[in-house]
Design a protein around this motif. Structure first.
Motif, PDB file in Angstrom:
ATOM      1  N   SER A 296       6.822  -0.925   0.501  1.00  0.00           N
ATOM      2  CA  SER A 296       6.667  -0.289  -0.808  1.00  0.00           C
ATOM      3  C   SER A 296       7.618   0.892  -0.972  1.00  0.00           C
ATOM      4  O   SER A 296       8.096   1.171  -2.072  1.00  0.00           O
ATOM      5  CB  SER A 296       5.219   0.170  -1.005  1.00  0.00           C
ATOM      6  OG  SER A 296       4.907   1.246  -0.140  1.00  0.00           O
TER       7      SER A 296
ATOM      8  N   GLY B 160       7.075   8.848  -0.637  1.00  0.00           N
ATOM      9  CA  GLY B 160       5.883   8.408   0.068  1.00  0.00           C
ATOM     10  C   GLY B 160       4.884   9.527   0.264  1.00  0.00           C
ATOM     11  O   GLY B 160       3.673   9.339   0.097  1.00  0.00           O
TER      12      GLY B 160
ATOM     13  N   ASN C 106       3.262  -2.943   5.017  1.00  0.00           N
ATOM     14  CA  ASN C 106       3.256  -2.979   3.553  1.00  0.00           C
ATOM     15  C   ASN C 106       3.680  -1.644   2.959  1.00  0.00           C
ATOM     16  O   ASN C 106       4.368  -1.594   1.934  1.00  0.00           O
ATOM     17  CB  ASN C 106       1.866  -3.362   3.049  1.00  0.00           C
ATOM     18  CG  ASN C 106       1.545  -4.816   3.308  1.00  0.00           C
ATOM     19  OD1 ASN C 106       2.442  -5.637   3.487  1.00  0.00           O
ATOM     20  ND2 ASN C 106       0.266  -5.144   3.353  1.00  0.00           N
ATOM     21  N   CYS C 107       3.265  -0.564   3.616  1.00  0.00           N
ATOM     22  CA  CYS C 107       3.670   0.763   3.157  1.00  0.00           C
ATOM     23  C   CYS C 107       5.184   0.926   3.281  1.00  0.00           C
ATOM     24  O   CYS C 107       5.843   1.440   2.374  1.00  0.00           O
ATOM     25  CB  CYS C 107       2.943   1.830   3.968  1.00  0.00           C
ATOM     26  SG  CYS C 107       3.328   3.515   3.475  1.00  0.00           S
TER      27      CYS C 107
ATOM     28  N   ASN D 108       0.821  -1.201   0.000  1.00  0.00           N
ATOM     29  CA  ASN D 108       0.000   0.000   0.000  1.00  0.00           C
ATOM     30  C   ASN D 108       0.857   1.254   0.000  1.00  0.00           C
ATOM     31  O   ASN D 108       1.891   1.302   0.660  1.00  0.00           O
ATOM     32  CB  ASN D 108      -0.895   0.020   1.239  1.00  0.00           C
ATOM     33  CG  ASN D 108      -1.756  -1.219   1.346  1.00  0.00           C
ATOM     34  OD1 ASN D 108      -2.180  -1.759   0.339  1.00  0.00           O
ATOM     35  ND2 ASN D 108      -1.993  -1.666   2.565  1.00  0.00           N
ATOM     36  N   PRO D 109       0.421   2.293  -0.695  1.00  0.00           N
ATOM     37  CA  PRO D 109       1.117   3.573  -0.577  1.00  0.00           C
ATOM     38  C   PRO D 109       0.820   4.191   0.784  1.00  0.00           C
ATOM     39  O   PRO D 109      -0.052   3.726   1.518  1.00  0.00           O
ATOM     40  CB  PRO D 109       0.505   4.404  -1.710  1.00  0.00           C
ATOM     41  CG  PRO D 109      -0.861   3.831  -1.895  1.00  0.00           C
ATOM     42  CD  PRO D 109      -0.726   2.361  -1.620  1.00  0.00           C
ATOM     43  N   MET D 110       1.541   5.221   1.111  1.00  0.00           N
ATOM     44  CA  MET D 110       1.323   5.893   2.392  1.00  0.00           C
ATOM     45  C   MET D 110      -0.075   6.508   2.422  1.00  0.00           C
ATOM     46  O   MET D 110      -0.470   7.223   1.516  1.00  0.00           O
ATOM     47  CB  MET D 110       2.380   6.975   2.602  1.00  0.00           C
ATOM     48  CG  MET D 110       2.248   7.700   3.940  1.00  0.00           C
ATOM     49  SD  MET D 110       3.448   9.039   4.125  1.00  0.00           S
ATOM     50  CE  MET D 110       4.930   8.115   4.456  1.00  0.00           C
ATOM     51  N   THR D 111      -0.831   6.199   3.469  1.00  0.00           N
ATOM     52  CA  THR D 111      -2.166   6.756   3.608  1.00  0.00           C
ATOM     53  C   THR D 111      -2.075   8.167   4.184  1.00  0.00           C
ATOM     54  O   THR D 111      -1.069   8.556   4.774  1.00  0.00           O
ATOM     55  CB  THR D 111      -3.021   5.885   4.536  1.00  0.00           C
ATOM     56  OG1 THR D 111      -2.414   5.868   5.838  1.00  0.00           O
ATOM     57  CG2 THR D 111      -3.113   4.460   4.010  1.00  0.00           C
TER      58      THR D 111
ATOM     59  N   ALA E 234       1.013   9.820  -1.493  1.00  0.00           N
ATOM     60  CA  ALA E 234      -0.196  10.010  -0.690  1.00  0.00           C
ATOM     61  C   ALA E 234      -1.002  11.210  -1.157  1.00  0.00           C
ATOM     62  O   ALA E 234      -2.066  11.492  -0.609  1.00  0.00           O
ATOM     63  CB  ALA E 234       0.177  10.177   0.781  1.00  0.00           C
TER      64      ALA E 234
ATOM     65  N   SER F 109      -0.954  -2.805   7.277  1.00  0.00           N
ATOM     66  CA  SER F 109      -0.974  -1.753   6.265  1.00  0.00           C
ATOM     67  C   SER F 109       0.287  -0.898   6.344  1.00  0.00           C
ATOM     68  O   SER F 109       0.882  -0.547   5.318  1.00  0.00           O
ATOM     69  CB  SER F 109      -2.221  -0.884   6.450  1.00  0.00           C
ATOM     70  OG  SER F 109      -2.223   0.195   5.538  1.00  0.00           O
ATOM     71  N   LEU F 110       0.724  -0.583   7.567  1.00  0.00           N
ATOM     72  CA  LEU F 110       1.941   0.218   7.741  1.00  0.00           C
ATOM     73  C   LEU F 110       3.185  -0.572   7.328  1.00  0.00           C
ATOM     74  O   LEU F 110       4.129  -0.010   6.766  1.00  0.00           O
ATOM     75  CB  LEU F 110       2.060   0.676   9.191  1.00  0.00           C
ATOM     76  CG  LEU F 110       0.994   1.671   9.669  1.00  0.00           C
ATOM     77  CD1 LEU F 110       1.154   1.956  11.157  1.00  0.00           C
ATOM     78  CD2 LEU F 110       1.070   2.968   8.870  1.00  0.00           C
TER      79      LEU F 110
ATOM     80  N   THR G  86       4.218   6.519  12.620  1.00  0.00           N
ATOM     81  CA  THR G  86       2.995   6.469  11.813  1.00  0.00           C
ATOM     82  C   THR G  86       1.796   5.891  12.559  1.00  0.00           C
ATOM     83  O   THR G  86       0.671   5.977  12.068  1.00  0.00           O
ATOM     84  CB  THR G  86       3.229   5.636  10.534  1.00  0.00           C
ATOM     85  OG1 THR G  86       3.770   4.352  10.892  1.00  0.00           O
ATOM     86  CG2 THR G  86       4.192   6.349   9.591  1.00  0.00           C
TER      87      THR G  86
END
Length: 512
Positions: A353, A370, A349-350, A306-309, A374, A346-347, A409
């Motif tokens: 990435s 990143g 995976n970010c 996942n990209p950074m939310t 976002a 999720s963090l 994060t």
């Protein structure tokens, strides 16, 4: 750790594995009621000479130092350790409930009767391979050589929908560039040793030795799918059944003659993995571990990252404005958080990435990327201002490791979650008592660093019991109150950062 008895904190458990230096048992942690793997490293026999005892102590200290200092989602760290004058050294680690990669392949791949059934496991095997390669790339970035990579030293954990591989067993690790002795080359697993190890080539004992072992593992996994058994590219099964002396004799002869590996056992495999194995099993130059992660065989085969939310971005920006105490609290939470949590995954995976060079750390440029992904780009100047608030020199230079990434994060809301607070309580409670001494929160008898520290101390004592201790059920309240109070009081030394305690306990060890 020497003044604590392991049996006071862990229920007895069965031994699940034995090795040259000790054993591993599955034991329940009494306080948290969770299972952990407790590795016992036996003391050498009393008749062992002084030099051998010193070597043994060095191995134990190096393994402990490596496990404490490496922070990566695919490296298994140590929770705590005990020293028994008679029993040895005990290292407590998270329990990986799915067993070793070797056992998993035997049970879930080799046991299947048809190649079509076994092929359904190929995606998982590639995923495990990439996890192991990312961990290895990080270790090499930290100048640490594993020296004993094999399927037995890759453990699996997680749910059936999300299995994770973790590197373990750092008993033979050395720092890159260390001066090794002839007897050091004889340690390890014969089938996974590189040719230069058999040749006793001191100058060429580099990260390439670990990469060679990873190539052998790739062949093991692919042949399990193709043939229903884990084959070796240089060793026929009839030699493997002959015992250690036959294996050593055959491989030494094969490597000295620089014979090619038997590519026929990979007939029917993906061309990308065959090409990758060809690059690895070379007698001269081999690709680095980071190149394995970026190879055609692994690219796009892993779980989607996942990209950074936006929420992670906002937490990251606000983290550097928090008090030092809140940052330490979040670091404690990050070190002890449940990685199966959806938000944590999720963090993770970010992080993966953004870590495009597979170094296990994030650089300034990767962080900027990143932010841009976002949808909220930030200038390099503004990022430098944020990182300048850190007391760590590496962070000021724009390098963030995995633990700091999680810390920055997660956000302050993580301090108010009871399960996070509970995990942090266990991390602080070194003696596994029902209460924590309030000195952990107030800096003991030290003079207050700022005027408002006394107000903060009174707040803690008011919430604690008469004995000025913090009961477990009150600990989440303490964290919530401390989170709100810290910003006003700017109190210092509420918690002692665990790694600082560790460094004091192993003072004199080499630091990475």
């Amino acid at each position: 750790a020497a003044d604590r008895n392991l049996d006071d904190f862990y229920e007895p458990g069965a031994v699940v594995a034995r090795g040259a230096y000790g054993s591993v048992a599955k034991r329940k942690h009494i306080q948290s009621q969770t299972y952990r793997a407790v590795k016992r490293i036996c003391w050498p026999p009393v008749w062992t000479n002084k030099k051998a005892k010193a070597d043994h102590q060095m191995l134990v200290e190096m393994e402990l130092a490596v496990m404490i200092n490496l922070h990566h989602p695919f490296v298994l760290g140590v929770r705590e350790w005990f020293v028994d004058p008679l029993g040895g050294v005990f290292l407590a680690m998270d329990w990986c409930d799915k067993g070793s990669l070797y056992d998993w392949v035997q049970l879930h791949v080799c046991s299947l009767t048809t190649k079509e059934e076994r092929s359904n496991k190929l995606e998982l095997l590639r995923q495990f391979s990439k996890h192991a390669c990312e961990a290895l790339s990080y270790m090499h970035h930290m100048c640490v050589l594993h020296r004993d990579l094999k399927p037995d030293n890759i453990l699996l954990t997680g749910t059936e929908q999300r299995l994770t591989a973790k590197l373990v067993d750092f008993g033979l690790t050395v720092l890159q560039g260390s001066q090794l002795r002839p007897e050091d080359f004889e340690k390890g697993t014969l089938e996974y040793m590189a040719p230069e190890v058999y040749a006793g080539d001191y100058l060429n004992f580099t990260e390439g030795c670990d990469v060679w072992a990873m190539g052998i593992i790739f062949v093991n996994l692919m042949t399990a799918v193709l043939h229903g058994k884990m084959l070796h590219p240089f060793l026929e099964n009839r030699y493997r059944r002959g015992g250690a002396s036959i294996i050593q004799w055959h491989l030494r002869r094969t490597y000295m003659n620089q014979e090619e590996w038997d590519a026929s056992i990979m007939d029917g495999a993906d061309d990308h993995v065959v090409e990758l194995v060809n690059e690895i099993l070379q007698y001269s130059e081999r690709p680095p571990a980071s190149a394995l992660c970026a190879s055609s065989w692994m690219t796009g085969m892993d779980v989607k990252v996942n990209p950074m939310t936006r929420s992670a971005l906002a937490n990251f920006q606000s983290f550097w404005e928090l008090s030092e105490d809140e940052q330490r609290l979040l670091a404690l939470v990050a070190k002890n958080i449940n990685e199966d949590d959806e938000r944590v995954q999720s963090l993770i995976n970010c992080f993966r990435s953004l870590d495009v060079d597979h170094s296990g750390t994030l650089s300034r440029d990767q962080l900027l990327q990143g932010f841009e992904s976002a949808g909220t780009p930030i200038s390099g100047e503004d990022l430098d201002k944020l990182l300048a608030n850190s007391s760590e020199e590496s962070v000021k230079n724009g390098t963030i490791d995995f633990t700091l990434w999680l810390s920055s994060t997660l956000g302050r809301a993580a301090l108010k979650a009871d399960d996070h607070a509970d995990a942090t309580f266990h991390a602080l409670n070194l003696h596994h008592e029902a209460e924590l001494d309030s000195a952990l929160f107030t800096g003991g008898e030290k003079e207050p660093a700022v005027v408002n520290k006394e107000a903060f101390r009174r707040r803690v004592k008011r919430l604690a019991s008469r004995r000025c201790s913090v009961k477990r059920d009150r600990f989440p309240i303490i964290l919530k109150e401390a989170s709100a109070e810290c910003e006003e009081s700017r109190a210092v030394d509420i918690f002692t950062y665990p790694q600082e305690r560790v460094q004091r306990k192993i003072s004199g060890l080499r630091s990475f």
